[in-house]
Design a protein around this motif. Sequence first.
Motif, PDB file in Angstrom:
ATOM      1  N   CYS F  76      48.256  39.528  51.062  1.00  0.00           N
ATOM      2  CA  CYS F  76      48.117  40.617  50.088  1.00  0.00           C
ATOM      3  C   CYS F  76      48.872  41.857  50.553  1.00  0.00           C
ATOM      4  O   CYS F  76      48.988  42.124  51.749  1.00  0.00           O
ATOM      5  CB  CYS F  76      46.639  40.993  49.923  1.00  0.00           C
ATOM      6  SG  CYS F  76      45.717  39.844  48.895  1.00  0.00           S
ATOM      7  N   LYS F  77      49.341  42.603  49.577  1.00  0.00           N
ATOM      8  CA  LYS F  77      50.025  43.870  49.856  1.00  0.00           C
ATOM      9  C   LYS F  77      49.380  44.982  49.030  1.00  0.00           C
ATOM     10  O   LYS F  77      48.611  44.721  48.100  1.00  0.00           O
ATOM     11  CB  LYS F  77      51.503  43.757  49.463  1.00  0.00           C
ATOM     12  CG  LYS F  77      52.270  42.775  50.314  1.00  0.00           C
ATOM     13  CD  LYS F  77      53.768  42.941  50.095  1.00  0.00           C
ATOM     14  CE  LYS F  77      54.526  42.043  51.080  1.00  0.00           C
ATOM     15  NZ  LYS F  77      55.948  41.941  50.715  1.00  0.00           N
ATOM     16  N   ALA F  78      49.744  46.203  49.335  1.00  0.00           N
ATOM     17  CA  ALA F  78      49.248  47.342  48.565  1.00  0.00           C
ATOM     18  C   ALA F  78      49.636  47.152  47.100  1.00  0.00           C
ATOM     19  O   ALA F  78      50.772  46.783  46.784  1.00  0.00           O
ATOM     20  CB  ALA F  78      49.834  48.638  49.112  1.00  0.00           C
ATOM     21  N   GLY F  79      48.695  47.397  46.217  1.00  0.00           N
ATOM     22  CA  GLY F  79      48.963  47.268  44.796  1.00  0.00           C
ATOM     23  C   GLY F  79      48.576  45.904  44.227  1.00  0.00           C
ATOM     24  O   GLY F  79      48.739  45.655  43.031  1.00  0.00           O
ATOM     25  N   ASP F  80      48.056  45.036  45.067  1.00  0.00           N
ATOM     26  CA  ASP F  80      47.667  43.710  44.575  1.00  0.00           C
ATOM     27  C   ASP F  80      46.234  43.705  44.044  1.00  0.00           C
ATOM     28  O   ASP F  80      45.418  44.572  44.375  1.00  0.00           O
ATOM     29  CB  ASP F  80      47.771  42.675  45.707  1.00  0.00           C
ATOM     30  CG  ASP F  80      49.214  42.312  46.042  1.00  0.00           C
ATOM     31  OD1 ASP F  80      50.113  42.663  45.254  1.00  0.00           O
ATOM     32  OD2 ASP F  80      49.441  41.696  47.097  1.00  0.00           O
ATOM     33  N   ILE F  81      45.957  42.698  43.215  1.00  0.00           N
ATOM     34  CA  ILE F  81      44.586  42.370  42.804  1.00  0.00           C
ATOM     35  C   ILE F  81      44.370  40.900  43.117  1.00  0.00           C
ATOM     36  O   ILE F  81      45.205  40.062  42.755  1.00  0.00           O
ATOM     37  CB  ILE F  81      44.362  42.666  41.300  1.00  0.00           C
ATOM     38  CG1 ILE F  81      44.285  44.179  41.096  1.00  0.00           C
ATOM     39  CG2 ILE F  81      43.100  41.984  40.796  1.00  0.00           C
ATOM     40  CD1 ILE F  81      43.927  44.604  39.688  1.00  0.00           C
ATOM     41  N   LEU F  82      43.280  40.609  43.789  1.00  0.00           N
ATOM     42  CA  LEU F  82      43.013  39.226  44.141  1.00  0.00           C
ATOM     43  C   LEU F  82      42.353  38.518  42.953  1.00  0.00           C
ATOM     44  O   LEU F  82      41.418  39.060  42.350  1.00  0.00           O
ATOM     45  CB  LEU F  82      42.090  39.181  45.368  1.00  0.00           C
ATOM     46  CG  LEU F  82      42.093  37.884  46.172  1.00  0.00           C
ATOM     47  CD1 LEU F  82      43.464  37.618  46.773  1.00  0.00           C
ATOM     48  CD2 LEU F  82      41.042  37.941  47.275  1.00  0.00           C
ATOM     49  N   VAL F  83      42.848  37.322  42.643  1.00  0.00           N
ATOM     50  CA  VAL F  83      42.315  36.534  41.529  1.00  0.00           C
ATOM     51  C   VAL F  83      41.838  35.203  42.093  1.00  0.00           C
ATOM     52  O   VAL F  83      42.636  34.428  42.622  1.00  0.00           O
ATOM     53  CB  VAL F  83      43.399  36.291  40.465  1.00  0.00           C
ATOM     54  CG1 VAL F  83      42.879  35.369  39.372  1.00  0.00           C
ATOM     55  CG2 VAL F  83      43.884  37.608  39.888  1.00  0.00           C
TER      56      VAL F  83
END
Lengths: 225, 225, 225, 225, 225, 225
Positions: F76-83
Motif C-alpha cells: 500500500c501507498k499513501a492515497g490508497d484504499i484497501l478493498v
Amino acid sequence: MNKTVCVRQIERTPLDLIEKLKAFGVATIHEAQGRCGLLAAYMRPIYAGALAAGNAVTVSLPPGDNFMIHVAVEVCKAGDILVVTPTSPCTNGYFGDLLATSLKSRGVRGLVIEAGCRDISSLPEMEFPVWSRAVSAQGTVKESLGSVNVPVVCADALIRPGDVIVADDDGVVVVKREDAAAVVEASAARVKKESASRERLAKGELGLDIYAMREKLAALGLKYI
Amino acid sequence: MNKTVCVRQIERTPLDLIEKLKAFGVATIHEAQGRCGLLAAYMRPIYAGALAAGNAVTVSLPPGDNFMIHVAVEVCKAGDILVVTPTSPCTNGYFGDLLATSLKSRGVRGLVIEAGCRDISSLPEMEFPVWSRAVSAQGTVKESLGSVNVPVVCADALIRPGDVIVADDDGVVVVKREDAAAVVEASAARVKKESASRERLAKGELGLDIYAMREKLAALGLKYI
Amino acid sequence: MNKTVCVRQIERTPLDLIEKLKAFGVATIHEAQGRCGLLAAYMRPIYAGALAAGNAVTVSLPPGDNFMIHVAVEVCKAGDILVVTPTSPCTNGYFGDLLATSLKSRGVRGLVIEAGCRDISSLPEMEFPVWSRAVSAQGTVKESLGSVNVPVVCADALIRPGDVIVADDDGVVVVKREDAAAVVEASAARVKKESASRERLAKGELGLDIYAMREKLAALGLKYI
Amino acid sequence: MNKTVCVRQIERTPLDLIEKLKAFGVATIHEAQGRCGLLAAYMRPIYAGALAAGNAVTVSLPPGDNFMIHVAVEVCKAGDILVVTPTSPCTNGYFGDLLATSLKSRGVRGLVIEAGCRDISSLPEMEFPVWSRAVSAQGTVKESLGSVNVPVVCADALIRPGDVIVADDDGVVVVKREDAAAVVEASAARVKKESASRERLAKGELGLDIYAMREKLAALGLKYI
Amino acid sequence: MNKTVCVRQIERTPLDLIEKLKAFGVATIHEAQGRCGLLAAYMRPIYAGALAAGNAVTVSLPPGDNFMIHVAVEVCKAGDILVVTPTSPCTNGYFGDLLATSLKSRGVRGLVIEAGCRDISSLPEMEFPVWSRAVSAQGTVKESLGSVNVPVVCADALIRPGDVIVADDDGVVVVKREDAAAVVEASAARVKKESASRERLAKGELGLDIYAMREKLAALGLKYI
Amino acid sequence: MNKTVCVRQIERTPLDLIEKLKAFGVATIHEAQGRCGLLAAYMRPIYAGALAAGNAVTVSLPPGDNFMIHVAVEVCKAGDILVVTPTSPCTNGYFGDLLATSLKSRGVRGLVIEAGCRDISSLPEMEFPVWSRAVSAQGTVKESLGSVNVPVVCADALIRPGDVIVADDDGVVVVKREDAAAVVEASAARVKKESASRERLAKGELGLDIYAMREKLAALGLKYI
C-alpha cells in the motif's frame, strides 16, 4: 425435560473482577479466552458508545410474551445484566422505558435481548444500555410462563446465570464465572503485547516483520509479481 | 477458557431408546419434552423424506476449515450422527460424498451441519441424509484446529456428545441423554392422545369442543358477529 | 381501533368462478388483473405440485399463539382456504396434521400462512396443501385472542374474507370477490393471446418481431456491435 | 462509462470441451480450477436433478424490466446458456414458459438468473432448467435498456460472454473460456484421485491416514482425551 | 382490477389532531389503538432523533422507477407525509435531496418509503426526515406508471390516503383517519397510567405487585427454587 | 485457473483526479458514469459522516483468515484504499485498530471490506473510516493464502487494482481508472444541472414541469381523478 422455574439464588461473579473485564472490552476478552463466548453479530447496541458489564440473570420466554421479564426483575441485584431470549425468533419490543426504570432502581446495568426493544429515544437519556436484535414498538402479552436463571442459548452463545456479560460497540461476549479471573490475566497479557505492536506499527514497521510471517508465506508458496 | 481437544470416549444413549424416539418424529418429541431442544428452522434436509436418529458426536470448527471433521470420523461408531457447527456463520460446503462414504463405512447415520453441504445429487443415492443451512460447492481448507465431543451450540440448540439427535422433514431436535427414556414415555402418551383427537376431528367434531375452549374464549371476551 | 372479533357470516365468491380461476394459475391471474394481489415470494408450497383455490377465511393472531385458528375452523365451509397472519414476524409451526384433519373434514381446500407449518410429511399424504413462510416443529400456545374474518395484510397483500385465493408452485395470488368474473375473462383473453405467441415462438420466430419491439429499441438508442 | 449495447458476435468455447466439463459437475470443477468461479449459494435450481452446461450469453438489465432478455434471444445459438443479472437486487419473475419456448427453439440449454423465475410447473415438463434466486409470479415491464454480451457480475462471480457455465444440484460455476481445456484436465486428475480415496474410505480406512494428517494435528497441538 | 390513477383530492385528518398524536410517539399510539397499524421493524429512520407526523399521501410504483413520486409531489399539501411502496421488493434509492427540496417547498413533513433513500448526508441538514428500508445510491428510471392516493400495503401495514402517519426512533405507525380523535384520548389515558407506574417503579416497587401478577403466576404453576 | 499471488506494482489513478471525484460524492458519481460501479447496499460506514477516496489495493482471501491483509499492507501507498473480499460469505472481524494503525502510518485512507470489522469505538477516534458488511469481534486465523492486487468482485462490483474508490454515507462506488477523468467531467455537468433544478424546486416549481414529464404521463395514460 423442560420445566418452567424461577431460580432465586444464583452464584455471582465478584464485581471487582467484572470491572476489570469491562476495561478490556469485548474484542480483547473474546481473543483472550480462546475465541469463544461471542454472541452473534446481529446483536447491536441501540446507541453508539454503550458499554456495560455485569452478572447475567437469564430469562427464557415465549415469542411475543414478556411475562417472565417481570418475574426476573425481582431476582435481579445491583451489578446484574438481564439476558433475555425467546424460544423462537421474534422481533417484538419486549422491553421499554418502564421496565428500564424498574431495573435501574435495582442497580441493573443493562439488557441483552435476542428480540426487539422500544422507547429507544428515552433509554439513552436514562443511560440504560440495551443490545438487541431489532427495534420495534410492537408490544407483548403477559400470558405464558418461561424460566428465570436457567442456562440459555442467546444469539448462538450458551449463557448461565452468574456468568459475566461484557458489551460494547463491538458486540456482546460472555465469560464463564469460573474463568473470570483467568480471563482478566489473559486479557491483560494480550493488551500489553498489542500495545507493543501498536507502537511499532505506528512507526511504520510491518506486521509481516513484527509477527515474523515471511517464512510461512514462502513455505505456503506465495508468488510476488 | 477454550482449548482444542478431541474426546475419544463419550457416554452414548442406548440404541433401542433411540429407535423408539425415531418412530415419534421431531414434532412430537419436541412437544413431549416441554418444547425445548429444537434446532433453528433454517436447518433443512437436502432431500425430502430424509429421516435419522442417533447419538451426537459433536464438532466445533473454524469458518471455511473442515480439518476437525476428519478427526471426528475416527471417534464415530455405528449409530452416531455427526453434528458440526462453525465458530462463526459460514455457508461453505464442508462435507461431500467422500466424507459420507467414510462415515457410512463406520455405521454413521447422518449429518447435521450449521453450514453448507455439497454433492447433494450423490448423497440421496447413498442414502446418507444431511440437514444443513445451505448447499454450496465451495470447499474448505484443513489448517486449523477445533474440538470434537465438547458441548456445542448448533442452530440455537445446546448439544452435548451422546445426546440423541432425531431429524426428519420437520427439522432437527436434540433429546438430552438423561431424558431419553422419559421422553419416549411422554411421546407415547402424546401420540395416544392425539390419535383419539384425530379420529374425532376427522368425523367433524370441533377442536373448540374437544379441547373445551369455549369457556376461555368467552372469558377473554371474544365477540362473535 | 382494533377489536378482537369473529365474524361468522361472510359473503363468498361462487365456487364455479373459483374453479375457472384455478385453471389459469397464479402467474396468468396476476398479469390479467393488472399485476396486483400477489403475495410475497417467500410464501412457498410445502410440496411441489400443490394447487388450490377457494374463498378466503382470514385469521389475524399473535406471534406464537394459534388459539384463533381453532376459532376459525368452526366458521369454515367447503371450498374455503384458511389465510393466517401473525401480528409480528414469527416462524413457529402454528399448524399440523390435527388441524389439517379438522379442516379437511369440513371441506377446506388448503392453508396460506405467513408463519411456520409442521408435520410436512403427513400433509402431502393427506393431500392438504399449505403455502407457508417456514417449516418448523416449534408449537404454539392457546392463550390470546385475535380476529377471524376481518381484512388482513398477509405477505404484503390485503386479503378480505370471501376474496378468492389461488395458489400453485409459482406462489399465491388474491382476487377481489367483486373482480372474480372480470378476472376470469381477462385471464382467458391472456391465455388465448399467449397460446398464439407460444406457437410462433416454438417455430423460432423472435419475440422482437412478434411483439414489434425493434422500433422502440432503436428509439431508445440501443447500439448493436 | 457505462453504455447500453448488444454485442452480436462473441467467441464461444467449443461444445466438445463443454460436454467434458459437464460430466465432472460443479463441485469438482470448482476445486480443480483453484476454488474460483462459483456463484453465490442462493442460486438454486427450480427442480432437483437439473443439469446444464453451455456458453454464456450475458444480460445486464434494470430491476423489474426484462426488455433486454428479448434482445438477447436473437443472439443466442445452440449450446448457449443465458445469464441474466439485474443492476440492483430484484426478485421479480423475469422469465417464464414463453421465453423458455423461444430459447428452446434456438437450442439454448438453460437459464441462470440472479432474480425470480415463474411458470415453474411448466419448465420441468419442457426440460428447460433454470437456476434462480427466487420464484415469483410478479412480472416485469419492457421499457428500459441494458446490455447483452458484456462482462457481468452475477451472484458474486464475474462472467464474460463465451465463458462456460456448468450448473447442477450443487449450484453454478463459471469457467473462463481460455481455461476450459486446462480445467478439463485438472478435473480428470481430481476425479481419478478421489476415486482411489473413495474406495479406501469405503473399506473403512481413515482420511487421517489416507491424507497423512496425523503429523500436522500433533504439530498444531491437538490433545486427545 | 388494478388501474393506474392519480387521485387529486383526498380527505385529510385535521392537523391539530395530528400534532396531539405526534406528542405521544409511536409506541404509545400503537398500544393505545389496540396494537395495530405498526409498520415492519425494518423501516428505520436515516438519522437518530427523527420525528414526524402528517397526513398520508400514498404512492404505489414499480421496482426501480420513481416516475410516480414526481406525480405525487403536485398533490401534496402542507402537513403531508409521503408514503411510497414498490410493487415488488426493491432497495434502489428512489429519493434524494432534489425531491426533498421540492417536497419541503410544499410543506411536506417527511417520507416513509419501503425501498432505498440516498443523499443521506444532506437530508439531516435539510431537516427532512426519512424512514426507509435501505440506503442506496442506486437511482431509478422514470418510465412506468403506478398510482397516487390509493390504499397501499407498506411494510406490512394498510395505509389509506389521509390516514395519519407518526414516525420516530421506534418506527412508523399509521392511525386511521376516523380513529384519530379516539386514539388521542386512548393515548392520553395510557400515558397517565404509565406515568403513575413509572413513579412507583422508580421507587423500587415491583411490576409483579403494581400489576398484581403474582396470583396468575401461581395459577400457571411457576415454581420458585 | 486461480493462483495465489501478490502483485507489487500497480498502475494508480492520479491523486488530483481522485480529490475531484471525492468532492462529488457517491450518488452523483454513480449517476454520472451511467449507473454502474455501485457496491451492494449492505456495505455501510461504521460511523456517520465517514468519507474517503483513493486507489484500490485489492485483497481476495479465505473466510475467517486475514493473512493476506498483512501481505497487502506492504504494497500500500499513501492515497490508497484497501478493498477486501472473502471467497465465501463471512462476517468475522478481519480488521481492527492494529491493522488500522499500520495502514494509517502508510497513508492509507480507509478500508472497504465485504465482511466484519471490530474495534469500532477506536476507529472513529483514529479517523480511519471503514465500510463493512458487519461489525464483529470474532477474529481470524493467519493460515491460508489468497491474492493481493488481482481483480476482485466485492459486494456485487468488479474492482481492479488502481481503480478509484469513493465512499460516503450513501455507500461505496468504484470508478475505472481509465474513466476517472471522464467521470469528473460528467459529474461536474450533473452537479451544475442539479443545482439549477434545486433552485427552481426550492421555489416551488414542480419536477413535472421542470423535467417536462406531463406529456409522457398523458401518453402512458395516467388518469387524474
